[in-house]
Design a protein around this motif. Structure first.
Motif, mmCIF file in Angstrom:
data_model
loop_
_atom_site.group_PDB
_atom_site.id
_atom_site.type_symbol
_atom_site.label_atom_id
_atom_site.label_comp_id
_atom_site.label_asym_id
_atom_site.label_seq_id
_atom_site.Cartn_x
_atom_site.Cartn_y
_atom_site.Cartn_z
ATOM 1 N N GLN A 141 21.946 93.972 39.429
ATOM 2 C CA GLN A 141 23.001 94.380 40.360
ATOM 3 C C GLN A 141 24.292 94.638 39.599
ATOM 4 O O GLN A 141 24.549 94.039 38.560
ATOM 5 C CB GLN A 141 23.228 93.268 41.394
ATOM 6 N N ASN A 142 25.121 95.552 40.119
ATOM 7 C CA ASN A 142 26.431 95.768 39.515
ATOM 8 C C ASN A 142 27.532 95.360 40.493
ATOM 9 O O ASN A 142 27.305 95.239 41.702
ATOM 10 C CB ASN A 142 26.618 97.224 39.067
ATOM 11 N N TRP A 143 28.726 95.152 39.960
ATOM 12 C CA TRP A 143 29.818 94.597 40.747
ATOM 13 C C TRP A 143 30.261 95.532 41.868
ATOM 14 O O TRP A 143 30.567 95.083 42.972
ATOM 15 C CB TRP A 143 31.004 94.302 39.833
ATOM 16 N N VAL A 190 35.747 95.293 29.765
ATOM 17 C CA VAL A 190 35.900 94.755 31.123
ATOM 18 C C VAL A 190 35.662 95.859 32.151
ATOM 19 O O VAL A 190 34.974 95.659 33.162
ATOM 20 C CB VAL A 190 37.299 94.137 31.311
ATOM 21 N N ALA A 191 36.224 97.042 31.892
ATOM 22 C CA ALA A 191 36.048 98.161 32.814
ATOM 23 C C ALA A 191 34.591 98.595 32.862
ATOM 24 O O ALA A 191 34.049 98.877 33.940
ATOM 25 C CB ALA A 191 36.938 99.332 32.390
ATOM 26 N N VAL A 192 33.932 98.634 31.707
ATOM 27 C CA VAL A 192 32.521 99.037 31.663
ATOM 28 C C VAL A 192 31.664 98.048 32.443
ATOM 29 O O VAL A 192 30.762 98.442 33.194
ATOM 30 C CB VAL A 192 32.035 99.131 30.207
ATOM 31 N N ALA A 193 31.955 96.759 32.299
ATOM 32 C CA ALA A 193 31.144 95.721 32.951
ATOM 33 C C ALA A 193 31.198 95.806 34.468
ATOM 34 O O ALA A 193 30.299 95.314 35.151
ATOM 35 C CB ALA A 193 31.608 94.335 32.499
ATOM 36 N N ALA A 194 32.222 96.447 35.015
ATOM 37 C CA ALA A 194 32.331 96.563 36.466
ATOM 38 C C ALA A 194 31.329 97.554 37.040
ATOM 39 O O ALA A 194 31.010 97.491 38.231
ATOM 40 C CB ALA A 194 33.751 96.984 36.849
ATOM 41 N N PHE A 195 30.810 98.444 36.209
ATOM 42 C CA PHE A 195 29.949 99.518 36.702
ATOM 43 C C PHE A 195 28.496 99.391 36.258
ATOM 44 O O PHE A 195 27.643 100.121 36.767
ATOM 45 C CB PHE A 195 30.500 100.876 36.255
ATOM 46 N N VAL A 196 28.213 98.505 35.328
ATOM 47 C CA VAL A 196 26.843 98.364 34.818
ATOM 48 C C VAL A 196 26.211 97.104 35.401
ATOM 49 O O VAL A 196 26.901 96.229 35.926
ATOM 50 C CB VAL A 196 26.833 98.291 33.272
ATOM 51 N N PRO A 197 24.879 96.996 35.347
ATOM 52 C CA PRO A 197 24.217 95.791 35.855
ATOM 53 C C PRO A 197 24.701 94.529 35.152
ATOM 54 O O PRO A 197 25.199 94.565 34.023
ATOM 55 C CB PRO A 197 22.733 96.050 35.551
ATOM 56 N N LEU A 198 24.549 93.399 35.828
ATOM 57 C CA LEU A 198 25.001 92.123 35.287
ATOM 58 C C LEU A 198 24.361 91.842 33.929
ATOM 59 O O LEU A 198 24.996 91.266 33.048
ATOM 60 C CB LEU A 198 24.668 91.002 36.276
ATOM 61 N N ALA A 199 23.095 92.240 33.756
ATOM 62 C CA ALA A 199 22.426 92.022 32.470
ATOM 63 C C ALA A 199 23.173 92.718 31.345
ATOM 64 O O ALA A 199 23.339 92.161 30.250
ATOM 65 C CB ALA A 199 20.982 92.529 32.536
ATOM 66 N N ALA A 200 23.632 93.943 31.598
ATOM 67 C CA ALA A 200 24.397 94.671 30.590
ATOM 68 C C ALA A 200 25.736 93.994 30.341
ATOM 69 O O ALA A 200 26.249 93.999 29.216
ATOM 70 C CB ALA A 200 24.602 96.119 31.029
#
Length: 225
Positions: A141-143, A190-200
């Protein structure tokens, strides 16, 4: 199966097997720990390339005053400038392209790891890594999807916000080792992590933390050398 799919499939099997081996930690922690451990193991294998890259950066910094002096002296004569720069690099035993090779060699590894953590399927089958959860939040899932479905303060969203806080802390530490406009670059994770799955996102956290620590250690050791 394409050439690109082969390393992704191998990485998937490795992470999934390690998550099963760490199952006593619990479903979520085992998968997140497996992602972090594999990321650290891969980065450890790439340490020789990182050392070569750090040495190249040191050499470029050492020669920068001489390079600027040559540019000031021969800036109006490009051919003479190229000859003088070539002679300088030869005299100092430094290649102007040093560091580019190690950087390029790392890109395929990073691309494989990243693709593993954003792909719902691997080799035509379900990505078993993304089937796990972390603190009740699916690793697939992504944020953006979470806040769209459950709101900003939902428990699953809070897991992402905790991840963002850790990434921001690592980015701040990394930015202290960087000069100029590039100091803001680490915060892009931080910005990238908002759009990629939690694993990423877990992968980004492990990888950026390793990068910051590696840079600090190599700077100190190379400076001492």
């Amino acid at each position: 199966m394409s050439v690109v799919d082969v390393p992704v499939s191998l990485a998937h099997d490795l992470v999934a097997a390690l998550a099963d081996a760490l199952s006593p930690l619990g479903d979520g922690p085992s998968a997140a720990a497996a992602i972090a451990l594999v990321t650290v193991a891969v980065r450890a294998l790439l340490v020789p390339l990182a050392v070569a890259q750090a040495r190249a950066a040191r050499d470029r910094a050492r020669l920068l005053p001489k390079i600027e002096a040559l540019r000031t002296r021969h800036g109006r004569d490009p051919m003479r400038l190229r000859r003088e720069l070539g002679a300088l690099y030869t005299r100092e035993g430094v290649s102007p392209f040093a560091g580019i090779g190690p950087a390029l060699a790392q890109l395929p590894v990073f691309a494989v790891m990243y693709r593993l953590f954003v792909s719902a399927t691997v080799n035509g089958h379900q990505n078993l890594v993304l089937a796990h959860t972390l603190l009740g939040t699916p690793l697939g899932q992504n944020w953006i999807g979470v806040i769209g479905a459950s709101g900003l303060l939902a428990p699953q969203s809070l897991v992402f916000l905790g991840l963002f806080a850790l990434l921001a802390a690592v980015a701040w530490w990394s930015s202290r080792q960087t000069e100029g406009p590039l100091r803001l670059l680490p915060f892009g994770s931080v910005a990238v992590a908002a759009f990629v799955p939690l694993a990423a996102g877990v992968y980004l956290l492990a990888s950026t933390a390793w990068t910051a620590a590696e840079r600090a250690v190599l700077r100190r050791r190379i400076a001492m050398a």
